[in-house]
Design a protein around this motif. Sequence first.
Motif, short mmCIF file in Angstrom:
data_model
loop_
_atom_site.label_atom_id
_atom_site.label_comp_id
_atom_site.label_asym_id
_atom_site.label_seq_id
_atom_site.Cartn_x
_atom_site.Cartn_y
_atom_site.Cartn_z
N GLU A 275 8.94 -3.40 25.82
CA GLU A 275 10.13 -3.74 26.59
C GLU A 275 10.12 -5.18 27.08
OE1 GLU A 275 9.64 -0.22 28.99
OE2 GLU A 275 9.52 0.50 26.92
N GLU B 158 17.10 -23.01 32.94
CA GLU B 158 17.03 -21.58 32.65
C GLU B 158 16.92 -20.76 33.92
OE1 GLU B 158 18.10 -21.87 30.21
OE2 GLU B 158 17.07 -23.29 28.92
N ARG C 182 15.42 -13.92 36.22
CA ARG C 182 14.48 -12.90 35.76
C ARG C 182 13.16 -13.50 35.35
NH1 ARG C 182 15.35 -9.67 31.39
NH2 ARG C 182 13.95 -8.29 32.49
N GLN D 135 14.94 -11.83 23.88
CA GLN D 135 16.34 -12.06 24.29
C GLN D 135 16.48 -13.36 25.07
OE1 GLN D 135 17.39 -8.40 26.35
NE2 GLN D 135 18.70 -7.79 24.63
N ALA E 173 22.24 -10.41 33.12
CA ALA E 173 23.06 -11.45 32.52
C ALA E 173 24.14 -11.91 33.49
CB ALA E 173 23.69 -10.95 31.23
N MET F 59 15.58 2.14 25.18
CA MET F 59 15.38 0.92 24.41
C MET F 59 16.35 0.88 23.22
SD MET F 59 13.36 -0.55 26.33
CE MET F 59 13.22 -2.04 25.34
N VAL G 272 19.61 -0.23 24.63
CA VAL G 272 19.54 -1.66 24.93
C VAL G 272 19.74 -2.47 23.65
CG1 VAL G 272 17.90 -3.51 25.54
CG2 VAL G 272 18.13 -1.49 27.01
N ARG G 273 19.08 -2.03 22.57
CA ARG G 273 19.22 -2.74 21.30
C ARG G 273 20.63 -2.63 20.76
NH1 ARG G 273 14.36 -0.52 19.58
NH2 ARG G 273 15.46 0.90 18.18
N MET H 38 26.99 -18.92 26.99
CA MET H 38 25.94 -19.51 26.19
C MET H 38 25.37 -18.49 25.21
SD MET H 38 24.41 -22.54 28.06
CE MET H 38 22.82 -22.25 27.34
N ALA H 39 24.84 -17.39 25.78
CA ALA H 39 24.15 -16.44 24.91
C ALA H 39 25.18 -15.64 24.11
CB ALA H 39 23.31 -15.49 25.74
N ARG H 40 24.86 -15.40 22.85
CA ARG H 40 25.65 -14.49 22.05
C ARG H 40 25.37 -13.09 22.58
NH1 ARG H 40 25.56 -11.05 17.62
NH2 ARG H 40 23.39 -10.70 18.13
N ARG H 41 26.38 -12.36 22.95
CA ARG H 41 26.16 -10.97 23.38
C ARG H 41 27.14 -10.08 22.66
NH1 ARG H 41 25.65 -12.42 28.59
NH2 ARG H 41 27.73 -11.66 28.99
N MET I 180 25.79 -24.17 32.98
CA MET I 180 24.68 -23.41 33.54
C MET I 180 23.80 -24.30 34.42
SD MET I 180 23.97 -20.27 31.38
CE MET I 180 22.26 -20.32 31.85
N GLY J 18 25.15 -26.82 24.26
CA GLY J 18 26.33 -26.03 24.56
C GLY J 18 27.05 -25.53 23.31
N ASP K 89 15.55 -5.90 14.03
CA ASP K 89 16.60 -6.21 15.00
C ASP K 89 16.46 -7.65 15.52
OD1 ASP K 89 17.72 -3.72 14.83
OD2 ASP K 89 16.81 -2.94 16.65
N LEU L 219 10.93 -7.30 24.13
CA LEU L 219 12.37 -7.34 23.87
C LEU L 219 13.08 -8.30 24.84
CD1 LEU L 219 15.03 -6.30 22.66
CD2 LEU L 219 14.90 -4.33 24.18
N ARG M 33 16.26 -16.29 22.85
CA ARG M 33 17.48 -16.44 22.06
C ARG M 33 18.58 -17.05 22.93
NH1 ARG M 33 20.17 -11.05 20.59
NH2 ARG M 33 21.21 -11.59 22.52
N GLN M 34 18.70 -16.56 24.15
CA GLN M 34 19.68 -17.13 25.08
C GLN M 34 19.46 -18.62 25.27
OE1 GLN M 34 18.88 -14.71 28.62
NE2 GLN M 34 21.04 -14.15 28.60
N GLU M 35 18.19 -19.03 25.29
CA GLU M 35 17.87 -20.43 25.54
C GLU M 35 17.93 -21.24 24.25
OE1 GLU M 35 18.42 -20.25 28.16
OE2 GLU M 35 17.32 -18.70 29.23
N HIS M 36 18.42 -20.62 23.18
CA HIS M 36 18.58 -21.33 21.92
C HIS M 36 17.28 -21.91 21.39
CE1 HIS M 36 22.85 -20.80 22.26
NE2 HIS M 36 22.87 -21.41 23.42
N ASP N 222 22.93 -4.53 22.75
CA ASP N 222 22.46 -5.91 22.91
C ASP N 222 22.53 -6.33 24.38
OD1 ASP N 222 21.34 -8.21 21.94
OD2 ASP N 222 23.26 -9.19 21.60
N TYR N 223 22.04 -5.43 25.22
CA TYR N 223 22.13 -5.64 26.66
C TYR N 223 21.13 -6.71 27.12
CZ TYR N 223 21.35 -4.66 31.62
OH TYR N 223 21.19 -4.76 32.97
N VAL N 224 21.61 -7.66 27.90
CA VAL N 224 20.74 -8.67 28.49
C VAL N 224 20.67 -8.41 29.99
CG1 VAL N 224 20.37 -11.11 28.89
CG2 VAL N 224 21.34 -10.35 26.73
N ARG O 80 22.69 -14.09 36.27
CA ARG O 80 22.26 -15.40 35.80
C ARG O 80 23.39 -16.40 35.76
NH1 ARG O 80 17.74 -16.12 32.73
NH2 ARG O 80 18.95 -17.44 31.36
#
Lengths: 358, 358
Positions: free
Chosen positions: A115, B127, B73, A122, B62, B50, B53-54, B1-4, A1, A66, A150, A118, A125-128, B57-59, B65
Motif C-alpha cells: 500500500e 510538493e 501526506r 502515485q 488529493a 487496494m 483504489v487501483r 497537475m496529476a492525471r486522475r 501549486m 505545468g 497497473d 502504491l 507520478r503526480q510530481e511528474h 485511481d484514487y489519490v 493537497r
Amino acid sequence: MARRATSGDGGRRPTTIRDVAAHAGVSVATVSRILSGTYPSAPATRGKVMKAVRELDYVANANARGLAGASSRSVAIVVNSVVSPHYAHVAQGVQTQAALEGKLCIVGTTGGDPERELATVQLMRQEHAECVILVGNVVNDDAYRARMADYARALSAAGSQLVLCGRPALGPDVPALVIEYDNIGGAHAVTSHLLSAGHRRILFLGRHDGYTTPEARIAGYRNALSDFGVPHDPALELHGRMERAEGYRMIRGRLADGPPDFSAIFAGNDLLAAGARQALREHGLRIPDDISMVGFDDLPTAADIDLTTVHVPHEELGRTAVRLALRHGQDRSALTEQHVLLGTHIVVRDSVRPIRPH
Amino acid sequence: MARRATSGDGGRRPTTIRDVAAHAGVSVATVSRILSGTYPSAPATRGKVMKAVRELDYVANANARGLAGASSRSVAIVVNSVVSPHYAHVAQGVQTQAALEGKLCIVGTTGGDPERELATVQLMRQEHAECVILVGNVVNDDAYRARMADYARALSAAGSQLVLCGRPALGPDVPALVIEYDNIGGAHAVTSHLLSAGHRRILFLGRHDGYTTPEARIAGYRNALSDFGVPHDPALELHGRMERAEGYRMIRGRLADGPPDFSAIFAGNDLLAAGARQALREHGLRIPDDISMVGFDDLPTAADIDLTTVHVPHEELGRTAVRLALRHGQDRSALTEQHVLLGTHIVVRDSVRPIRPH
C-alpha cells in the motif's frame, strides 16, 4: 501549486531563467549550466547565480512542469529501505546518473508494504517524475504482476516510465524497462568455487521460497552441485530472510543441534555471512581455518570480514536504469519492453580453504 | 497537475475516499485504516480496498493537497548520499516514524552540492512536504547559515517546516527545529576509555577543520586529553574526510614514515576505523594485540570488526525529527526555535587492550 515569489511585475508572471540571468548579470546559458550542475563554473559566478535564484525564488522548469507530459526535473526510485546497503548502492547509482543528466533524484521508501508502494508511486507520478525505478526482491505472484502492470500503464499514460531493477520482466505487453543482474550465474560460479576447493557439504543460508532473489541464488547453488555430481541435500538449505540477524540465528540454531555437518557455507548475501560469522566465532569456529564461507553482493561488510563473494554491480544497475529510462523517454513511440541483464563475478578474498574431497 | 481517472460522474469530481469505500463495499473508516498502514487488516479486505483504489485511481488526500498550506501526506529528508550508513540510518528512522504517522517519506540526495540541495528543497516545498529534514556534517559558515535561513523562511511561509538533524542551531529568529546528538560528549567518553586503559599516544583520524561533525569529535578528544593531563600533540591529528578509503590512506601513509609512534587510534567514525584496520593488517599489526582502536557511530561495520565505538542514535534522530516537526506543525503560532540534544554512549567490544602507563 507551489508558492512562488514574484519577480517584479506584481506577481502575475512566474520567474523565468531570463529573470535570474538579468538579476545575476550573466547569460541565460550560464544560469542553465550552473543549475544543471554538469559543468564546472567559477565560484564567484555560481555565487551570483545562486543568490539571484534565492532572491527571486526561482523554480527551474516550473513552466514546463505545468504542461502535461512535459519533461520534468526528477527521477524517482522506490525501495523497501535505505538501510539495506544493497538498495542504498543502487540508489547511489541512480543519484549519480541523475546528477549527470541534470535531474534531481528522489527516493521513496515503502518498508515492503504494497500500500505504501502504491501511494509512493502515485506521488511520484503526480510530481511528474521522468521515470520511477522499483528495486529488488519480490514475491513474483499474480497480485504483484497485476500491480506492476497497473503502475507501468499509469506512468506511461502520464508521460513517465516504470523501470524494474533487479526484478523479473512482466511480459511483452507491459510498458516497463527491466534491468536485471545475473543471480543464477553468480551463485553457480561461487558455489563452483567451493566445490573446486573440495567442499561437498555446503550449507546454504537464506532459502526463501517465492521470493525472486533468493530463489535465483539457490537455483545457481543447486545447478552447481548437480554439475559436480554432488547429491542435493535439502537439509543443508536453511530458511530465512536476507538479514544479518537471520544469519546469526541460523548458524546458532544449527550448531545448537550438534557439531557442524558441513565444511562450507554459501550465505545468500553478505549480511547473512556477517551474522553467520559472529555465531561461528561464538562457537570457537574460525573462517577459513575451520569453516569456509562465501557470500553474495560484495557490499563493504564483505571487505571488512575478508569474505569471498559475488560482485553485484549495484551502482551500475542504478545508472543503467536512469540512462535507459531517459533515452527511452526521448522516443515515446518505442514503448515496447526492454530488458537488460548485467553480469556478476566472483571477488576472491580470504574465506575459503581447500579440503580433501570426501 | 496529476492525471486522475474519473470516478463515474463524467470526470468533473475527483475520486474521494467515500467512492473507494462504496466500490470496495467497506466503510470509510476501513479504507482510511488500510491506507494509513498503521492498523492490521484482513488480507481479503485489504485486497478489496487496494483493488478499488487501483480501479478508481484514487489519490489519498488529493483534495487537501490542493489547498494552500493544507496538510500533506509526505515528509522529506535531504542527505548527501544514501550510501553512507550514517545518513541511511537517520533516513530509516524518518521512514519508520513517517509510516507510523500515516505519511509517505521521500528522500532527496544532493551529493553535497549546494545547488542540488537548493533545487531539492524547492521541489520538496512545491510538493507540500510537511517537513524537510536536512541531515549531517556541514561547513558552518555565513553562506551556509544564510542558505538555511532562506530555506527555513520559505518552508515556513509555505506551511512546511525546516528541521536540521545533526547540525548546529541557526539562531532564535530562524524558524527551524534542531535535533542534535552529543558529539563532544561521546568523543570525550571514548577517548577517556583509551586513556583509562593507559594509552597516551592516541592517533586521531579524520580531522577536518571547518566541518561541524569532525570539529566536535576532535574537541571531545582534546578535552579528554586535557582532563587526563596529557599534552596535546597536533602531529597525532591526521586530516581527511570521514570515509573508509581515507582511513586506509592515513594509516598507510603514517606507517610508511616508520614504525607506529602511537599505541591507540581514535577513528573519527567507524568507516575510517574499517579502512585503518585494513592498512594495519597489511603491515602485520593486529587489533587489539598491537594497536588499540575506537570508532564513532556504532554502524554495522563496527560489529563486524569488533570495534569499541560511540553509539549514535541515528534512527532515533530521524524519528524525533519527524515527531517534533509534525507536532510543531499542529501549532503554527509556536514557530520559535526548538532544540533537542540526544545522548551518545560507548559500546564496548574487543578492540582496546590496557597498557602500562608511559
